[in-house]
Design a protein around this motif. Structure first.
Motif, PDB file in Angstrom:
ATOM      1  N   ASP A  90      13.938 -96.669 -29.915  1.00  0.00           N
ATOM      2  CA  ASP A  90      13.961 -97.567 -28.764  1.00  0.00           C
ATOM      3  C   ASP A  90      15.356 -98.186 -28.651  1.00  0.00           C
ATOM      4  OD1 ASP A  90      13.111 -99.169 -26.621  1.00  0.00           O
ATOM      5  OD2 ASP A  90      12.774-100.858 -27.977  1.00  0.00           O
ATOM      6  N   GLY A  91      16.145 -97.683 -27.733  1.00  0.00           N
ATOM      7  CA  GLY A  91      17.460 -98.267 -27.518  1.00  0.00           C
ATOM      8  C   GLY A  91      18.587 -97.260 -27.546  1.00  0.00           C
ATOM      9  N   ASP A  92      18.451 -96.204 -28.336  1.00  0.00           N
ATOM     10  CA  ASP A  92      19.519 -95.210 -28.442  1.00  0.00           C
ATOM     11  C   ASP A  92      19.092 -93.822 -27.968  1.00  0.00           C
ATOM     12  OD1 ASP A  92      21.388 -97.052 -29.582  1.00  0.00           O
ATOM     13  OD2 ASP A  92      20.314 -96.886 -31.477  1.00  0.00           O
ATOM     14  N   MET A  93      17.881 -93.709 -27.476  1.00  0.00           N
ATOM     15  CA  MET A  93      17.420 -92.479 -26.843  1.00  0.00           C
ATOM     16  C   MET A  93      17.608 -92.593 -25.335  1.00  0.00           C
ATOM     17  SD  MET A  93      13.887 -91.108 -28.492  1.00  0.00           S
ATOM     18  CE  MET A  93      13.865 -90.099 -29.957  1.00  0.00           C
ATOM     19  N   GLY A  94      17.708 -91.443 -24.684  1.00  0.00           N
ATOM     20  CA  GLY A  94      17.806 -91.447 -23.232  1.00  0.00           C
ATOM     21  C   GLY A  94      16.432 -91.589 -22.587  1.00  0.00           C
ATOM     22  N   TRP A  95      16.353 -92.387 -21.538  1.00  0.00           N
ATOM     23  CA  TRP A  95      15.097 -92.498 -20.798  1.00  0.00           C
ATOM     24  C   TRP A  95      14.723 -91.167 -20.147  1.00  0.00           C
ATOM     25  CZ3 TRP A  95      11.870 -96.348 -21.362  1.00  0.00           C
ATOM     26  CH2 TRP A  95      12.335 -97.646 -21.644  1.00  0.00           C
ATOM     27  N   ALA A  96      15.723 -90.482 -19.618  1.00  0.00           N
ATOM     28  CA  ALA A  96      15.453 -89.251 -18.866  1.00  0.00           C
ATOM     29  C   ALA A  96      15.408 -88.032 -19.780  1.00  0.00           C
ATOM     30  CB  ALA A  96      16.499 -89.064 -17.769  1.00  0.00           C
ATOM     31  N   ASP A 152      15.495 -87.644 -23.047  1.00  0.00           N
ATOM     32  CA  ASP A 152      14.671 -87.717 -24.255  1.00  0.00           C
ATOM     33  C   ASP A 152      13.226 -88.106 -23.965  1.00  0.00           C
ATOM     34  OD1 ASP A 152      16.805 -87.022 -25.966  1.00  0.00           O
ATOM     35  OD2 ASP A 152      17.541 -89.076 -25.941  1.00  0.00           O
ATOM     36  N   SER A 153      13.027 -89.203 -23.244  1.00  0.00           N
ATOM     37  CA  SER A 153      11.663 -89.669 -22.977  1.00  0.00           C
ATOM     38  C   SER A 153      11.038 -89.000 -21.756  1.00  0.00           C
ATOM     39  CB  SER A 153      11.647 -91.189 -22.794  1.00  0.00           C
ATOM     40  OG  SER A 153      12.001 -91.841 -23.998  1.00  0.00           O
ATOM     41  N   LYS A 154      11.821 -88.214 -21.024  1.00  0.00           N
ATOM     42  CA  LYS A 154      11.353 -87.398 -19.901  1.00  0.00           C
ATOM     43  C   LYS A 154      10.880 -88.235 -18.714  1.00  0.00           C
ATOM     44  CE  LYS A 154      11.997 -83.717 -22.469  1.00  0.00           C
ATOM     45  NZ  LYS A 154      12.261 -84.375 -23.765  1.00  0.00           N
ATOM     46  N   LEU A 155      11.466 -89.431 -18.556  1.00  0.00           N
ATOM     47  CA  LEU A 155      11.246 -90.162 -17.318  1.00  0.00           C
ATOM     48  C   LEU A 155      12.186 -89.573 -16.265  1.00  0.00           C
ATOM     49  CD1 LEU A 155      10.912 -94.000 -17.990  1.00  0.00           C
ATOM     50  CD2 LEU A 155       9.141 -92.397 -17.276  1.00  0.00           C
ATOM     51  N   TYR A 156      11.657 -89.316 -15.100  1.00  0.00           N
ATOM     52  CA  TYR A 156      12.487 -88.757 -14.039  1.00  0.00           C
ATOM     53  C   TYR A 156      13.633 -89.722 -13.698  1.00  0.00           C
ATOM     54  CZ  TYR A 156       8.462 -85.672 -13.190  1.00  0.00           C
ATOM     55  OH  TYR A 156       7.440 -84.759 -13.322  1.00  0.00           O
ATOM     56  N   PRO A 157      14.824 -89.215 -13.408  1.00  0.00           N
ATOM     57  CA  PRO A 157      15.939 -90.090 -13.028  1.00  0.00           C
ATOM     58  C   PRO A 157      15.595 -91.024 -11.865  1.00  0.00           C
ATOM     59  CG  PRO A 157      16.766 -87.903 -13.498  1.00  0.00           C
ATOM     60  CD  PRO A 157      15.272 -87.801 -13.548  1.00  0.00           C
ATOM     61  N   GLY A 159      25.254 -92.097 -22.814  1.00  0.00           N
ATOM     62  CA  GLY A 159      26.069 -91.435 -21.811  1.00  0.00           C
ATOM     63  C   GLY A 159      25.466 -90.114 -21.363  1.00  0.00           C
ATOM     64  N   PHE A 160      25.606 -89.811 -20.092  1.00  0.00           N
ATOM     65  CA  PHE A 160      25.186 -88.531 -19.522  1.00  0.00           C
ATOM     66  C   PHE A 160      23.683 -88.297 -19.620  1.00  0.00           C
ATOM     67  CE2 PHE A 160      29.445 -87.886 -21.485  1.00  0.00           C
ATOM     68  CZ  PHE A 160      30.187 -87.795 -20.310  1.00  0.00           C
ATOM     69  N   ASP A 161      22.893 -89.358 -19.636  1.00  0.00           N
ATOM     70  CA  ASP A 161      21.445 -89.193 -19.787  1.00  0.00           C
ATOM     71  C   ASP A 161      20.857 -88.402 -18.616  1.00  0.00           C
ATOM     72  OD1 ASP A 161      18.794 -89.387 -20.512  1.00  0.00           O
ATOM     73  OD2 ASP A 161      18.575 -91.477 -19.905  1.00  0.00           O
ATOM     74  N   LYS A 162      21.129 -88.849 -17.398  1.00  0.00           N
ATOM     75  CA  LYS A 162      20.580 -88.154 -16.232  1.00  0.00           C
ATOM     76  C   LYS A 162      21.165 -86.745 -16.111  1.00  0.00           C
ATOM     77  CE  LYS A 162      19.815 -92.425 -13.605  1.00  0.00           C
ATOM     78  NZ  LYS A 162      20.192 -93.197 -12.401  1.00  0.00           N
ATOM     79  N   ARG A 163      22.436 -86.620 -16.427  1.00  0.00           N
ATOM     80  CA  ARG A 163      23.078 -85.312 -16.364  1.00  0.00           C
ATOM     81  C   ARG A 163      22.451 -84.351 -17.384  1.00  0.00           C
ATOM     82  NH1 ARG A 163      29.482 -84.230 -17.698  1.00  0.00           N
ATOM     83  NH2 ARG A 163      29.400 -81.959 -17.645  1.00  0.00           N
ATOM     84  N   ARG A 164      22.164 -84.858 -18.580  1.00  0.00           N
ATOM     85  CA  ARG A 164      21.545 -84.021 -19.601  1.00  0.00           C
ATOM     86  C   ARG A 164      20.134 -83.620 -19.183  1.00  0.00           C
ATOM     87  NH1 ARG A 164      22.267 -85.363 -25.880  1.00  0.00           N
ATOM     88  NH2 ARG A 164      21.704 -87.457 -25.173  1.00  0.00           N
ATOM     89  N   TYR A 165      19.425 -84.521 -18.522  1.00  0.00           N
ATOM     90  CA  TYR A 165      18.093 -84.185 -17.996  1.00  0.00           C
ATOM     91  C   TYR A 165      18.196 -83.020 -17.018  1.00  0.00           C
ATOM     92  CZ  TYR A 165      13.786 -84.717 -15.249  1.00  0.00           C
ATOM     93  OH  TYR A 165      12.605 -84.503 -14.594  1.00  0.00           O
ATOM     94  N   GLU A 166      19.157 -83.093 -16.109  1.00  0.00           N
ATOM     95  CA  GLU A 166      19.314 -82.031 -15.120  1.00  0.00           C
ATOM     96  C   GLU A 166      19.718 -80.715 -15.771  1.00  0.00           C
ATOM     97  OE1 GLU A 166      18.334 -82.177 -12.153  1.00  0.00           O
ATOM     98  OE2 GLU A 166      17.972 -84.332 -12.072  1.00  0.00           O
TER      99      GLU A 166
END
Length: 573
Positions: A253-259, A261-266, A279-286
């Protein structure tokens, strides 16, 4: 009417045929006896996953997941409870496995530095000795692995869906489907259609899963997105008295990406006002979810849209603790979902070997390139010398050599694989390899095994997750750890008294003699393996300009800037 001459001829002919028959029988059995005396070199099947925690194999612990196929290897052979790595990070671990050398000697100290291709690897030596060699899956570094008759490898980290491959004979290819299934298909195809029956073989079958960011196969989404998993007792560890642990950025909780890692849509992040925590959380999701074709994406949306909708509805009433617990469950669902397909596919390979009567003369190894935190200390990832990342799963079967169902607590390392494989193949081991053959342990020949401590050294800092450089000596009972460069202090871990590794006993007077003994062991191992303060400084001096130039992934500026200034000032002194 037969003459006397004819009778003599027939008698002579019968005697000649009888003697000839005796000679043939003698030669036949003599040849068979020679064949029995000449050992047949065993086949080697080396199976390795990426970041597979031993806690996520039911032969070790079945509280999180059942892995019946991986467990089969332990039932047929030996399970190691104290197997470890020399440097808990992906590419350096693989370099150590291939070369049989510690990171400071093979040069692959981190994921940034290039691999020195002048290193001689055990596949090269086996190939030269007549083995047919093949590699399928994730190597992580280099595009042309030496010593392989055939290879199809993922470039870099690779992708879970519709992955690309670098191949020996076909150039770069793209294959539709799920990576764990595809790597297994390639492996089985090679065994069926390319394997030469008159040669021993060494096969490296290497999975991407369960590496971050975790995307399970479509067939497992219904089951695993609904599962709930027990929390580790140290999920909310505050790391008191452990300075390096306290500043690490590996919190679930805090150092994982929401998108990613946790698979919440951007768009859900935007709707809820959730900022990118990495950094680059949404970009990594895409980059990951964006590879799914329309059918795959429809399946993904069926399950993950429901997760997002439930989170949106519940968030207003969730405490910080509730959110942390939610993120832990999301992590475990996806991480363990990827392991489900690894276990299924390991079963496919074992089934093939058994159906084709190949188990009689095949060594099967299952391991990971290191361990992984599954919420222990509140963390994901690896890097630290604490158990969950230091220790790696290791299960080995070798029919008629290993007693089925054996368990060993010997201190073995990924450093030992190269010499073990060369030993069983009867190939001379290069003098600069630093491990030990595991054959004495596997065959219960303990008079020829004499290791009471192992050595560890982690280098990649400053980098993602902010884990300070450190080296350590590890025995069955204790760890002595030296953090250096950004921090400079010692930790002494009592592995028996404090199995959760939450206390530092270095300055405790009751441990004075133990501390002294561990320092002596550490000094001896550093001398034995050729490590030194001068080498550590050299690697710092090579790394810091790259970090300063922004060539090291995931370093936060507020962490990097003072470290660069400190290093530059040290060079002026």
């Amino acid at each position: 009417m037969k003459t006397e001459t004819d009778s003599k001829y027939l008698i002579f002919k019968n005697i000649f045929n009888f003697v000839a028959l005796l000679l043939c029988v003698s030669v036949f059995f003599g040849c068979n006896e020679d064949a029995k005396e000449t050992p047949i070199k065993p086949n080697i099947v080396f199976i390795m996953s990426d970041d597979h925690a031993y806690q996520a194999i039911s032969a070790y612990d079945n509280r999180l997941i059942e892995t019946p196929n991986i467990d089969r290897i332990a039932k047929m052979g030996m399970l190691f409870t104290n197997a470890s790595v020399t440097n808990s990070i992906c590419a350096p671990s693989r370099a150590t496995i291939l070369t049989g050398k510690h990171s400071h000697l093979n040069g692959k100290i981190d994921n940034v530095s290039p691999f020195d291709t002048t290193n001689v690897t055990f596949p090269q030596l086996l190939q030269k000795a007549g083995y047919q060699t093949a590699m399928f899956g994730k190597l992580h570094f280099g595009n042309n692995p030496k010593g392989f008759d055939q290879f199809k490898i993922l470039p870099g980290q690779g992708f879970y869906y519709n992955p690309d491959f670098i191949t020996k004979n076909e150039g770069e290819i793209n294959v539709k489907g799920y990576v764990t299934d595809i790597v297994t298909d390639m492996t089985l195809d090679w065994l069926e259609n390319e394997r030469q029956a008159d040669k021993p073989f060494m096969l490296m079958y290497l999975h991407k899963a369960p590496h971050r960011s975790w995307l399970m196969a479509e067939r497992h989404m219904a089951e695993f997105t609904q599962k709930k998993f027990p929390e580790p007792v140290t999920l909310f560890d505050t790391h008191e008295g452990m300075p390096a642990a306290k500043v690490a950025k590996m919190k679930v909780d805090g150092d994982m990406g929401w998108a990613a890692d946790s698979k919440l849509y951007p768009e859900v992040m935007d709707q809820l006002g959730l900022e990118e925590q990495i950094g680059f959380d949404k970009r990594r999701y895409e980059m990951t979810v964006g590879r799914l074709d329309s059918t795959q994406k429809a399946t993904f949306d069926t399950y993950y849209r429901a997760i997002a909708d439930e989170f949106i509805a519940n968030l207003p009433n969730m405490t910080e603790t509730d959110i942390a617990k939610w993120r832990y469950q999301r992590y475990m669902q996806d991480y363990l979902g990827t392991i489900k397909s690894v276990d299924e596919n390991v079963g496919r390979v074992l089934d093939y070997l058994e159906a084709n009567n190949m188990m009689e003369n095949t060594i099967v190894v299952y391991t990971s390139d290191q361990g992984f935190y599954l919420g222990e200390h509140g963390w994901f990832d690896k890097r630290f010398v604490y158990d969950e990342s230091l220790k790696t799963p290791l299960l080995v079967s070798w029919k008629n050599h290993i007693k089925p169902g054996s368990v060993s607590d010997e201190l073995v390392q990924n450093l030992d694989f190269a010499q073990t494989f060369l030993d069983v193949a009867g190939v001379e081991q290069p003098a600069d390899m630093q491990g030990k053959s595991l054959v004495p342990v596997l065959t219960d020949d303990m008079e020829n095994w004499d290791r009471d401590a192992v050595y560890y050294h982690y280098y990649e800092h400053p980098s993602e997750h902010n884990v300070n450089r450190h080296y350590a000596v590890i025995t069955k009972d204790y760890k002595l750890i030296h953090y250096y460069f950004d921090m400079d202090y010692w930790e002494l871990i009592d592995r028996k008294k404090d199995s959760l590794e939450q206390h530092n006993y270095y300055d405790d007077p009751a441990y004075a003699n133990i501390q002294k003994d561990l320092h002596q062991k550490l000094d001896a191992l550093r001398k034995l393996y050729g490590d030194s303060e001068a080498l550590s400084q050299r690697y710092i001096d090579e790394f810091m300009p790259l970090a300063k130039e922004g060539k090291v992934y995931g370093v936060e500026e507020e962490i990097l800037k003072p470290m660069v200034e400190k290093w530059e000032n040290s060079k002026k002194d």
